[in-house]
Design a protein around this motif. Structure first.
Motif, mmCIF file in Angstrom:
data_model
loop_
_atom_site.group_PDB
_atom_site.id
_atom_site.type_symbol
_atom_site.label_atom_id
_atom_site.label_comp_id
_atom_site.label_asym_id
_atom_site.label_seq_id
_atom_site.Cartn_x
_atom_site.Cartn_y
_atom_site.Cartn_z
ATOM 1 N N GLY A 1 0.831 -1.199 0.000
ATOM 2 C CA GLY A 1 0.000 0.000 0.000
ATOM 3 C C GLY A 1 0.859 1.240 0.000
ATOM 4 N N ARG A 2 0.205 2.408 0.023
ATOM 5 C CA ARG A 2 0.892 3.695 0.061
ATOM 6 C C ARG A 2 0.370 4.506 1.242
ATOM 7 N N HIS A 3 1.171 5.444 1.665
ATOM 8 C CA HIS A 3 0.760 6.321 2.764
ATOM 9 C C HIS A 3 1.155 7.749 2.434
ATOM 10 N N ASP A 4 0.629 8.720 3.199
ATOM 11 C CA ASP A 4 0.920 10.127 2.934
ATOM 12 C C ASP A 4 1.798 10.758 4.001
ATOM 13 N N LYS B 1 -4.249 -0.766 13.424
ATOM 14 C CA LYS B 1 -5.390 -0.161 12.748
ATOM 15 C C LYS B 1 -4.941 0.974 11.823
ATOM 16 N N GLY B 2 -5.749 1.208 10.814
ATOM 17 C CA GLY B 2 -5.522 2.341 9.932
ATOM 18 C C GLY B 2 -4.441 2.152 8.900
ATOM 19 N N LEU B 3 -3.996 0.913 8.655
ATOM 20 C CA LEU B 3 -2.934 0.673 7.679
ATOM 21 C C LEU B 3 -3.440 0.707 6.239
ATOM 22 N N ARG B 4 -4.707 0.406 6.041
ATOM 23 C CA ARG B 4 -5.336 0.468 4.710
ATOM 24 C C ARG B 4 -4.523 -0.306 3.666
ATOM 25 N N LEU B 5 -4.258 -1.558 3.958
ATOM 26 C CA LEU B 5 -3.486 -2.401 3.055
ATOM 27 C C LEU B 5 -4.394 -3.037 2.013
ATOM 28 N N GLY B 6 -3.950 -3.009 0.770
ATOM 29 C CA GLY B 6 -4.767 -3.577 -0.293
ATOM 30 C C GLY B 6 -4.560 -5.059 -0.499
#
Length: 369
Positions: free
Chosen positions: A234-237, A248-253
């Motif tokens: 995934g990507r992060h900002d 939590k909140g890693l938003r991995l695809g």
């Protein structure tokens, strides 16, 4: 004694001031104005940096019958605590701003000014106990109420600071403090405790850091990768939105092959990389630390059945062996593995209930699977 009572506007500091006055001390109450714009910090009952808190502290001082003043330390607080918090996260570390505030504001700036004005001690509503040891030095011990013990965030205090400190609540359970406040006619008796970080208005640390740090290099954007395979998941900002041990909140695809959750294992702010993996990879067997602060005599080695280290404000104690090198470097061997420990956190060392000192974690050694 002439005592300066730091009054946050909460129940604990109000009762501490009342007890100091009842003990016969000449007490003056002060409230610390820590925000350059109080409306930008907490509101309502969430924290300790609001106009309402200043008014609550003033009313409590009136009930107790002591003089009351407001000291504006907002510039120093911003430089020493808020900026430090941002810098640490920008560098991929996880700081404890409450501990830094105690070190640099409440028991440095405030105590220094108090002594210069002729006061003998500063009293606060912290839950910890002070005793005189057999060597004549002042020792700090855990509070009687284990659930409210705050010795961890006071582990930065040195002997000179402890010698001029009073913690009137250290021997009392929190429920009894509220009952006492009501008996004394203090309107803050039922006021909720403050939580989270006082200068983050809504408790959203990542959102606050994103707003404050913005595009500050090198933390703007990057990859979240599997620690074992290097696969981008995934990507992060911004790496400032993560801390080691986070789930939590890693938003991995891409889900893990075994379906188990992933945790943040490492943060590389220069490359902007966040490494994730299974929970067992968070286990730590040793750590390195610097910037030690000792409550009394500087030890060379701490070991024995009563020696422990605490690594979070409300975390468990871990049996440990502590070695001090050249006076400014500390190595800690954990006899019981810890999990999810991040550089920037404080390691506070205990011998039984006595606080020996603290240091800032710089590196950890993971348990080899």
């Amino acid at each position: 004694m002439k005592v300066l009572a730091a009054m946050s506007g909460g129940v604990d500091s109000a009762v501490a001031a009342a007890r100091a006055a009842e003990a016969g001390h000449d007490v003056t109450g002060i409230h610390l104005a820590l925000s350059r714009n109080p409306a930008s910090y907490r509101s309502g009952a969430r924290g300790c940096c609001t106009i309402e808190d200043a008014n609550d502290a003033r009313r409590a001082a009136d009930v107790i019958g002591i003089p009351f003043y407001v000291w504006d330390l907002s510039e120093r607080f911003h430089a020493d605590v808020v900026e430090d918090f941002m810098d640490e996260y920008a560098a991929g570390r996880t700081p404890n701003p409450c501990l830094r505030c105690n070190e640099r504001i409440k028991f440095a700036a405030v105590l220094d000014r108090a002594l210069a004005l002729g006061f003998d001690a500063v009293a606060t509503g912290h839950y910890a106990q002070l005793r005189t040891g057999t060597d004549g030095l002042v020792e700090m011990h855990r509070a009687a109420d284990a659930g409210k013990d705050q010795s961890y965030v006071l582990g930065v205090l040195d002997q000179q600071q402890l010698a001029h400190s009073l913690f009137p609540l250290g021997d009392t359970p929190k429920p009894a403090v509220r009952v006492e406040a009501e008996r004394r006619g203090l309107l803050v008796a039922d006021k909720p405790d403050s939580h989270d970080i006082c200068f983050v208005a809504d408790g959203d640390n990542a959102g606050w850091l994103r707003e404050k740090l913005g595009d500050r290099a090198p933390n703007h954007g990057g990859a979240i990768v599997d620690d074992a395979t290097g696969e981008e998941l995934g990507r992060h900002d911004g790496t400032f939105g993560f801390t080691i041990g986070q789930r939590k909140g890693l938003r991995l695809g891409v889900p893990a092959p075994d379906g188990r959750p992933r945790f943040v294992l490492d943060i590389e702010p220069v490359e902007g990389t966040v490494r994730v993996g299974p929970r067992e990879r968070l286990a730590v067997s040793a750590l390195e630390a610097d910037r030690p602060r000792w409550c009394g005599t500087v030890p060379r080695v701490l070991e024995g059945p009563e020696v422990t280290v605490q690594l979070r404000a409300h975390g468990a104690e871990h049996r440990a062996r502590v070695e001090v090198h050249d006076g400014d470097r500390v190595r800690v061997e954990l006899l019981e593995h810890a999990s999810g420990i991040a550089p920037g956190q404080a390691a506070v060392f205990y011998d039984g209930t006595r606080v020996v000192g603290s240091a800032t974690i710089t590196a950890t050694t993971r348990v080899v699977a």
